[in-house]
Design a protein around this motif. Structure first.
Motif, PDB file in Angstrom:
ATOM      1  N   ASP A 939      31.591 -37.201 -28.962  1.00 46.28           N
ATOM      2  CA  ASP A 939      30.841 -36.406 -27.985  1.00 46.28           C
ATOM      3  C   ASP A 939      29.409 -36.125 -28.415  1.00 46.28           C
ATOM      4  O   ASP A 939      28.643 -35.524 -27.649  1.00 46.28           O
ATOM      5  N   VAL A 940      29.022 -36.564 -29.601  1.00 44.49           N
ATOM      6  CA  VAL A 940      27.696 -36.220 -30.111  1.00 44.49           C
ATOM      7  C   VAL A 940      26.581 -36.796 -29.247  1.00 44.49           C
ATOM      8  O   VAL A 940      25.554 -36.169 -29.025  1.00 44.49           O
ATOM      9  N   ALA A 941      26.789 -37.992 -28.708  1.00 50.15           N
ATOM     10  CA  ALA A 941      25.758 -38.623 -27.875  1.00 50.15           C
ATOM     11  C   ALA A 941      26.017 -38.446 -26.395  1.00 50.15           C
ATOM     12  O   ALA A 941      25.315 -39.024 -25.570  1.00 50.15           O
ATOM     13  N   GLY A 942      27.021 -37.661 -26.027  1.00 50.84           N
ATOM     14  CA  GLY A 942      27.313 -37.462 -24.616  1.00 50.84           C
ATOM     15  C   GLY A 942      28.201 -38.563 -24.072  1.00 50.84           C
ATOM     16  O   GLY A 942      28.614 -39.479 -24.784  1.00 50.84           O
ATOM     17  N   PRO A 943      28.517 -38.511 -22.769  1.00 47.23           N
ATOM     18  CA  PRO A 943      29.387 -39.519 -22.160  1.00 47.23           C
ATOM     19  C   PRO A 943      28.817 -40.917 -22.289  1.00 47.23           C
ATOM     20  O   PRO A 943      27.596 -41.110 -22.252  1.00 47.23           O
ATOM     21  N   ALA A 944      29.694 -41.881 -22.462  1.00 50.65           N
ATOM     22  CA  ALA A 944      29.244 -43.263 -22.571  1.00 50.65           C
ATOM     23  C   ALA A 944      28.720 -43.747 -21.224  1.00 50.65           C
ATOM     24  O   ALA A 944      29.260 -43.405 -20.176  1.00 50.65           O
ATOM     25  N   PRO A 945      27.655 -44.560 -21.229  1.00 53.66           N
ATOM     26  CA  PRO A 945      27.104 -45.069 -19.975  1.00 53.66           C
ATOM     27  C   PRO A 945      27.906 -46.246 -19.459  1.00 53.66           C
ATOM     28  O   PRO A 945      28.707 -46.849 -20.179  1.00 53.66           O
TER      29      PRO A 945
END
Length: 953
Positions: A939-945
């Motif tokens: 979750d460190v970089a947010g949701p995967a694109p």
């Protein structure tokens, strides 16, 4: 101390042969240099030396280089992990550490007397074939360095106590955990076990096994020393401001009385061939599949070694390599590839590797790797590929040989040749062999060795498989009774004479025709030009809401211009021996060039085209985005990568421009980037009004300026320039962020505290005071956590200076079961330093004296001078700052230093980021009196694109 591979072939350079006064504008260098000129240049490379041998067998090699008042001292022992019998793996490396912990006549840590004399590049390494110790010292301190080296050679064992053994055993085991804790960190064990039989001398890693290290007793390690570390088992190299006539009586004085010991027996080594291909699979917490194909091959002294080195470059070492061209750029099946030959003294290991692009079938990548290799073995490399590989190899050695010591300077070249080949001049033979390669010789060697069955290891994402090392619990701390080391008999350390002051080169300023400031210093030690074009941009200029835009733009600069595609750019650099690289700090975006000066004009044509006319083509961007997104996924599996993404918004405040420094950026934003986005950023920030050009060169300023004017003088910016604003953010309240990374044998601790300081404030006082707190090996926090408690391989702390901020950041990778106690100890160390136990007189004298005496060593190379010029400009210091810094140090007082750091740093302001296994680490953190926030690594970089447009096949 750290393990490091230093190849024998990294020992000569094109740099020493080009006529310094050849007129730069007589004619442009040809686009492609043929192999004959390269061979002629290598033929002229010379590191003249003299050698002698003492009666006790110590071999001494001396090289004279008077460019700076420093001498490199390098001692190489003929003992490495290949000499270790079963049950004693890791002993050579363990003793490397023990030999830094003082000797009978120099008790205490060896780093203290070395630092006090101004030593630079001081360290030690161990590998399969050798253990070495090295330091570069002011000429006036040579007596002391020789005393120290001779004392640990001949008078060590009386200082090796049970406490010292337990301490360094713990440090080594944490060094091992630190390596194991990395993504793909266990592959080295599998590959070595797969290539070599269990009883083969090269069949185990240098770091050794936890069980063997735990089993080491005081008697067994002392017996190991007696069997291997005598003078007749060593080579001593002195390189720099010294000559043989001066060196011989000094070496006799300090080493002559040491009695010889047993000579190391060269083990019988065969190059094993697997009876059939082996395909092994292991799971690890990684973001992408890695395929690694490996062979055992001949070592350094085999006639086929040079051909295999070139084969590795052509297959996967060059930017234009076969693997990179096909798997990454054309077919887009992989995001990273490599191939190389790693030669040791008696064997070598050849490796081909690919990181599979997410979503691609690994079986397809494996098949294509086999097909690319099969084609190479059938048809061989082209003449142009061989030329480019040879040119890149030769010119790549220039930087190392500008230095007399360190990890890759001239002392290394001479010592390796003497130890591995009984010839200090072996570097020249090796370079001639590389330069003489042809497509036929490379094809023959590759076909002979790489057509044999390979050991292929595929690492797939998943919970890490249990492995033997993880089953060994951390060794319990067992108090030992204080022991009285043996008292020395050689008297005190020699006095240090008058150290010559730093002679920093004159820095000159000029302007190009379009007004760009040119900042220049002449360095004639090697005929090489280094250029850094620095733009007032940096991470702080990244696009809010689209973090990673700048990084993507920089990554695309070499992926094509209006005139050249990425293949042409890579090949042209290789033909010229040029190295063009881009980077960004918080405040500046830089594009650098390093090239032999004879090729400066054509290299500048390429360099300017890359800076001024990037194409940002759709097809190249789609591939680059896929690689960037895969890189971010890899960051999220790395303890350092995770911590570095989490800390900046906490310590700077989320609204600070410096909070944008979050690794590879926002994956969702990167997936949506368009060529227009990159072109807009490039136009706004990489423009002449924002540029300053820094140069070190053997060429005169007038010639360099004319060459730069030729490619940049007509450059004009268009459109609106970017504007940075620096509203200070609000740092986070003190707390702990725990990033859950299951099965981590270590925890990565990163702690940051805001300060009122800015880089433009000139932090010399604070940085000098911090030498005692966290800025050196002998600092309080490293001494406590590594040396006293042996919970870590190394701890550091310091002010991270940017133009408009300078938080204090500490880094501490620690064994998992000591995470909470380590944070508690760090808080205590910092608090005491700022309150009840400030910097003392011993620490003050060591910091000041060491800083002054180390100046000549610190600025021995052109690269160091170039970096200093850029820092001076960024922080608004005068160009002669380092020429006058000695007076600044001498004017400092102890109370002044303590006041400077006490006013800047509050121990209660730290926010802590911990990357580790939450189930075992969180209970340790709950009792520290700080709120604990737990987040998942994913979750460190947010949701995967979603997959970026155009990224598919």
């Amino acid at each position: 101390m750290r393990m490091k591979t230093v190849a024998l072939t990294g020992a000569a350079a094109l740099a020493f042969v080009v006529p310094v006064q050849a007129p730069l504008f007589a004619q442009d260098a040809p686009a492609i240099a043929g192999p004959a000129p390269v061979a002629t240049l290598v033929e002229a490379v010379d590191i003249p030396y003299q050698q002698f041998t003492l009666a006790n067998g110590l071999r001494v090699v001396v090289h004279t280089d008077r460019k700076a008042p420093v001498v490199a001292v390098s001692v190489w022992y003929d003992v490495g992990s290949k000499h270790e019998p079963k049950g004693k793996t890791g002993f050579a490396h363990l003793f490397e550490h023990l030999m830094f912990n003082g000797s009978e006549n120099a008790p205490g840590d060896f780093f203290a007397p070395l630092k006090s004399v101004g030593a630079t590049d001081y360290n030690g390494t161990t590998y399969f074939d050798r253990t070495n110790y090295f330091e570069t010292v002011p000429t006036a301190a040579l007596d002391r360095a020789l005393f120290l080296e001779s004392d640990r050679m001949g008078y060590l064992l009386g200082a090796v106590t049970q406490g010292v053994l337990d301490e360094q055993r713990g440090v080594v085991q944490n060094e091992k955990r630190q390596g194991d804790n990395q993504p793909y960190g266990l592959t080295q064990y599998k590959i070595i076990e797969g290539l070599f039989p269990a009883n083969h001398p090269y069949g185990h890693t240098t770091i050794g096994s936890m069980a063997d290290l735990d089993a080491a007793t005081l008697d067994t390690v002392k017996d190991w020393f007696r069997s291997h570390y005598g003078p007749n088992n060593a080579v001593l190299v002195l390189a720099g401001d010294i000559d043989a006539a001066t060196a011989r009586p000094l070496v006799e004085k300090y080493f002559g009385a040491i009695k010889p010991g047993p000579r190391s027996v060269l083990p019988t080594v065969t190059i094993p061939t697997l009876p059939a291909p082996v395909n092994a699979v292991m799971k690890d917490r990684v973001a992408a599949v890695m395929i690694s194909r490996n062979w055992a091959v001949p070592g350094l002294n085999d006639p086929d070694n040079a051909a295999l080195v070139v084969a590795g470059s052509v297959l996967g070492g060059l930017a234009s390599s076969r693997l990179d061209t096909m798997l990454v750029k054309k077919e887009k099946l992989a995001v990273q590839v490599s191939a190389s030959d790693r030669p040791f003294a008696q064997v070598g290991m050849f490796n081909m590797m690919a990181i599979v692009r997410p979503g691609v079938d690994p079986a397809l990548v494996d098949k294509r790797m086999q097909e690319i290799l099969a084609d190479f073995l059938k048809n061989g490399p082209t003449e142009d590929e061989v030329r480019r590989a040879v040119t890149r190899f030769v010119t790549g050695r220039v930087e190392g040989l500008e230095s007399v010591g360190g990890f890759g300077g001239k002392a290394v070249a001479l010592a390796e040749g003497a130890l591995y080949s009984n010839d200090p001049g072996r570097y020249k033979t090796q370079m001639l062999a590389i330069a003489a390669q042809t497509p036929a010789t490379v094809k023959a060697a590759a076909d002979k060795w790489l057509s044999r069955p390979a050991y292929t290891l595929t690492v797939v994402p998943g919970a890490r498989d249990a492995y033997d090392e993880a089953k060994v619990p951390p060794r319990a701390d067992v108090p030992v009774a204080p022991e009285q080391p043996v008292k020395g008999t050689r008297g005190p350390l020699p006095e240090v004479g008058q150290v010559k002051p730093l002679s920093f080169p004159k820095v000159e300023r000029s302007h190009l025709a379009n007004g760009i400031t040119l900042i220049y210093a002449q360095r004639t030690a090697v005929p090489v030009t280094q250029i850094s074009t620095a733009f007032d941009a940096g991470v702080s200029a990244d696009v809010a809401g689209k973090l990673g835009t700048q990084r993507m733009m920089l990554g695309m600069l070499e992926e094509g211009t209006k005139r050249r595609d990425s293949f042409a750019i890579a090949e042209e650099q290789e033909r010229l021996g040029a190295d063009i690289r881009s980077a960004a700090s918080n405040d500046r975006t830089t594009v650098g060039l390093r090239v032999p000066s004879i090729n400066l004009l054509p290299a500048l044509d390429l360099y300017a085209d890359i800076i001024r006319h990037p194409a940002f083509a759709d097809a190249e961007l789609a591939r680059a985005k896929a690689q960037a997104l895969a890189g971010i996924k890899q960051e999220l599996t790395s303890p350092q990568g995770l911590a570095a993404r989490v800390l900046p918004p906490l310590v700077y405040g989320a609204t600070s421009p410096y909070a944008k420094a979050q690794g590879g950026g926002d994956p969702r934003a990167i997936a949506a980037l368009t060529p227009a986005d990159l072109a807009a950023f490039h136009q706004a920030w990489l423009r002449p009004e924002k540029a300053r050009i820094f140069v070190t060169s053997d060429r005169p300023l007038a010639e360099v300026k004319a060459a730069l004017d030729r490619v940049f003088g007509d450059w004009r910016g268009s459109g609106a320039a970017g504007v940075k604003t620096f509203a200070a953010g609000r740092p986070s309240a003190p707390h702990i962020v725990l990033v859950n990374r299951p099965d981590s044998p270590q925890s990565m601790i990163l702690a940051g505290a805001p300060t009122p300081l800015k880089g433009i404030d000139n932090l010399l006082l604070q940085n000098t005071a911090n030498d005692a707190l966290g800025g050196s090996f002998l600092s309080r926090i490293n001494t406590d956590i590594r040396e006293t408690k042996h919970w870590s391989y190394g701890v550091r702390g310091g002010f991270q200076a940017s133009e408009f901020a300078a938080p204090y950041v500490m880094s501490a990778p620690v064994q998992a079961d000591k995470t909470g106690p380590s944070i508690d100890a760090l808080r205590t160390d910092v608090t005491e330093f700022l309150t009840t136990r400030p910097m003392d007189r011993v620490e003050f004298d060591r910091a000041i004296t060491g800083a002054i005496r180390s100046l000549s060593g610190n600025f021995e190379t052109s690269g160091a001078v170039l970096a200093a010029m850029q820092s001076n400009d960024l922080f608004r210091r005068p160009d002669d700052y380092y020429a006058t810094i000695t007076q600044r140090y001498r004017a400092m007082t102890l109370p002044e230093l303590n006041r400077s750091i006490q006013a800047a740093l509050n121990p209660r302001d730290f926010v802590w980021v911990v990357v580790g296994d939450a189930k075992s680490v969180k209970p340790q953190l709950d009792g520290l009196g700080l709120p604990v926030e737990v987040i998942e690594a994913a979750d460190v970089a947010g949701p995967a694109p979603a997959a970026p447009a155009g990224a598919g096949q």
